[in-house]
Design an enzyme around this catalytic site. Structure first.
Site, PDB file in Angstrom:
ATOM      1  N   ASN A   1      45.952  43.334   5.564  1.00  0.00           N
ATOM      2  CA  ASN A   1      45.238  43.745   6.771  1.00  0.00           C
ATOM      3  C   ASN A   1      45.030  45.253   6.689  1.00  0.00           C
ATOM      4  O   ASN A   1      45.961  46.020   6.856  1.00  0.00           O
ATOM      5  CB  ASN A   1      46.070  43.361   8.006  1.00  0.00           C
ATOM      6  CG  ASN A   1      45.447  43.863   9.289  1.00  0.00           C
ATOM      7  OD1 ASN A   1      44.301  44.322   9.306  1.00  0.00           O
ATOM      8  ND2 ASN A   1      46.203  43.770  10.377  1.00  0.00           N
TER       9      ASN A   1
ATOM     10  N   LYS B   1      43.422  47.142   8.654  1.00  0.00           N
ATOM     11  CA  LYS B   1      43.348  47.796   9.973  1.00  0.00           C
ATOM     12  C   LYS B   1      42.168  48.781   9.998  1.00  0.00           C
ATOM     13  O   LYS B   1      41.164  48.536   9.342  1.00  0.00           O
ATOM     14  CB  LYS B   1      44.689  48.454  10.310  1.00  0.00           C
ATOM     15  CG  LYS B   1      45.852  47.458  10.147  1.00  0.00           C
ATOM     16  CD  LYS B   1      47.167  47.938  10.677  1.00  0.00           C
ATOM     17  CE  LYS B   1      48.238  46.871  10.447  1.00  0.00           C
ATOM     18  NZ  LYS B   1      49.533  47.232  10.983  1.00  0.00           N
TER      19      LYS B   1
ATOM     20  N   HIS C   1      46.554  39.818  16.558  1.00  0.00           N
ATOM     21  CA  HIS C   1      47.431  40.854  16.015  1.00  0.00           C
ATOM     22  C   HIS C   1      48.068  41.645  17.163  1.00  0.00           C
ATOM     23  O   HIS C   1      47.423  41.908  18.178  1.00  0.00           O
ATOM     24  CB  HIS C   1      46.644  41.785  15.091  1.00  0.00           C
ATOM     25  CG  HIS C   1      47.550  42.638  14.269  1.00  0.00           C
ATOM     26  ND1 HIS C   1      48.156  43.761  14.787  1.00  0.00           N
ATOM     27  CD2 HIS C   1      47.988  42.508  12.998  1.00  0.00           C
ATOM     28  CE1 HIS C   1      48.934  44.295  13.847  1.00  0.00           C
ATOM     29  NE2 HIS C   1      48.847  43.555  12.755  1.00  0.00           N
TER      30      HIS C   1
ATOM     31  N   GLU D   1      48.604  44.657  17.553  1.00  0.00           N
ATOM     32  CA  GLU D   1      47.877  45.880  17.942  1.00  0.00           C
ATOM     33  C   GLU D   1      46.739  45.545  18.890  1.00  0.00           C
ATOM     34  O   GLU D   1      46.426  46.323  19.797  1.00  0.00           O
ATOM     35  CB  GLU D   1      47.386  46.619  16.682  1.00  0.00           C
ATOM     36  CG  GLU D   1      48.551  47.285  15.959  1.00  0.00           C
ATOM     37  CD  GLU D   1      48.414  47.376  14.453  1.00  0.00           C
ATOM     38  OE1 GLU D   1      47.291  47.234  13.932  1.00  0.00           O
ATOM     39  OE2 GLU D   1      49.459  47.584  13.786  1.00  0.00           O
TER      40      GLU D   1
ATOM     41  N   GLU E   1      54.882  38.423  12.998  1.00  0.00           N
ATOM     42  CA  GLU E   1      55.001  39.861  12.782  1.00  0.00           C
ATOM     43  C   GLU E   1      55.792  40.487  13.929  1.00  0.00           C
ATOM     44  O   GLU E   1      55.220  40.803  14.976  1.00  0.00           O
ATOM     45  CB  GLU E   1      53.615  40.511  12.720  1.00  0.00           C
ATOM     46  CG  GLU E   1      52.742  39.990  11.598  1.00  0.00           C
ATOM     47  CD  GLU E   1      51.633  40.982  11.256  1.00  0.00           C
ATOM     48  OE1 GLU E   1      51.624  41.443  10.107  1.00  0.00           O
ATOM     49  OE2 GLU E   1      50.813  41.310  12.114  1.00  0.00           O
TER      50      GLU E   1
ATOM     51  N   GLY F   1      54.734  48.838  10.529  1.00  0.00           N
ATOM     52  CA  GLY F   1      54.457  50.255  10.266  1.00  0.00           C
ATOM     53  C   GLY F   1      55.649  51.159  10.507  1.00  0.00           C
ATOM     54  O   GLY F   1      55.507  52.376  10.540  1.00  0.00           O
TER      55      GLY F   1
ATOM     56  N   SER G   1      56.244  45.774   7.434  1.00  0.00           N
ATOM     57  CA  SER G   1      56.860  46.617   6.402  1.00  0.00           C
ATOM     58  C   SER G   1      57.235  45.862   5.125  1.00  0.00           C
ATOM     59  O   SER G   1      58.265  46.156   4.513  1.00  0.00           O
ATOM     60  CB  SER G   1      58.069  47.359   6.972  1.00  0.00           C
ATOM     61  OG  SER G   1      57.669  48.200   8.040  1.00  0.00           O
TER      62      SER G   1
HETATM   63  P1  13P Z   1      52.850  47.102   7.849  1.00  0.00           P
HETATM   64  O1  13P Z   1      52.944  46.306   6.571  1.00  0.00           O
HETATM   65  O2  13P Z   1      52.172  48.429   7.647  1.00  0.00           O
HETATM   66  O3  13P Z   1      54.160  47.186   8.554  1.00  0.00           O
HETATM   67  O4  13P Z   1      51.854  46.288   8.818  1.00  0.00           O
HETATM   68  C1  13P Z   1      52.046  44.936   9.016  1.00  0.00           C
HETATM   69  C2  13P Z   1      50.892  44.398   9.775  1.00  0.00           C
HETATM   70  O5  13P Z   1      50.704  44.710  10.927  1.00  0.00           O
HETATM   71  C3  13P Z   1      49.956  43.499   9.075  1.00  0.00           C
HETATM   72  O6  13P Z   1      49.082  42.893   9.948  1.00  0.00           O
END
Ligand code: 13P
Length: 249
Positions: free
Chosen positions: A9, A11, A94, A96, A166, A172, A212
């Site tokens: 992803n 983003k 997601h 976010e 997740e 992140g 992560s």
């Molecule tokens: P990270 O791997 O940067 O922690 O992000 C995970 C994520 O949100 C994938 O959709």
């Protein structure tokens, strides 16, 4: 059918030249595992990404879409638009999008319905926040997220759904759920599916872990019996790291 999948992803990263450069790097990598490989670039670059990966086994998917078929929704993107540029899978839910764009379970249920109606496969994301885990509510929170957005659907719909657990506190942050925490939750999700839809749906469901995941921890996480792959953020932006994760199977 249950598959091993590693999805990147991206983003809100990578403009067009950067997208082309990263794809060119990805195409130079060697895959030694049988995992399905997915990348989710930003919407404006989906068409170029689709063309650039045409002769590879990399699938290009979208990060989001609107629930309406079309109409007066300035700035939004429909399922048909995604299909028309070669996209067959969309990420929905997601954390976010839930946190920054107020996407609720009800809204996500509508998006899931529209995606499936348009023959798009759905990668459905969910996961608890840190305070849910600290208070021991993480299983209930996750169960409700899945039930509220997906359990109005019939069993056959789940053939076109991939789940992605997740935990928000692991995204992140560099802090990964331990392989045991991931396994426990994935097992719980599979049990929840089993209770509602039976063995076939629950055993066939692909459940990804995200938060992560890095080359250094992917192997141990993927070795857990109920973890079928990963949804990767930061580490998907470097071709070598992404393929090290893909090849961790
Ligand atoms: P990270 O791997 O940067 O922690 O992000 C995970 C994520 O949100 C994938 O959709």
């Amino acid at each position: 059918m249950r598959k091993n999948i590693v999805a990147g992803n991206w983003k809100m990263n990578n403009d067009l030249p950067e997208t082309e450069a990263l794809i060119s790097d990805l195409l130079k990598q060697k895959q030694t595992s049988n995992a399905e490989v997915i990348i989710a670039p930003t919407a404006v670059n989906l068409y170029q990404a689709f063309n650039a990966t045409r002769n590879s086994n990399i699938e290009v998917v979208a990060q989001n879409m609107h629930f309406a078929e079309n109409g007066a929704y300035t700035g939004e993107i429909s399922a048909a638009m995604l299909k028309s540029v070669g996209v067959n899978t969309v990420i929905i839910g997601h954390s976010e999008r839930r946190a920054y764009f107020n996407e609720t379970d009800d809204l996500l249920a509508k998006k899931v319905d529209t995606a499936l109606k348009n023959d798009l496969r759905v990668i459905f994301c969910f996961g608890e926040e840190l305070n849910d885990r600290k208070s021991g509510n993480h299983e209930t929170v996750v169960e409700n997220q899945i039930k509220n957005a997906l359990f109005h659907r019939e069993a056959s719909a789940f053939k076109n759904i991939i789940l992605a657990y997740e935990p928000v506190w692991a995204i992140g942050t560099g802090e990964t759920a331990s392989p045991e925490q991931a396994q426990d939750m994935h097992k719980y999700i599979r049990q929840t599916l089993n209770t509602k839809y039976g063995k076939e749906v629950s055993q066939d469901m692909t459940i990804l872990y995200g938060g992560s995941v890095k080359p250094a921890n992917a192997k141990e996480i993927f070795s857990k019996p109920d973890v079928d792959g990963g949804l990767i953020g930061g580490a998907a932006l470097k071709a070598e790291d992404f393929y090290a994760i893909i090849n961790a199977f």
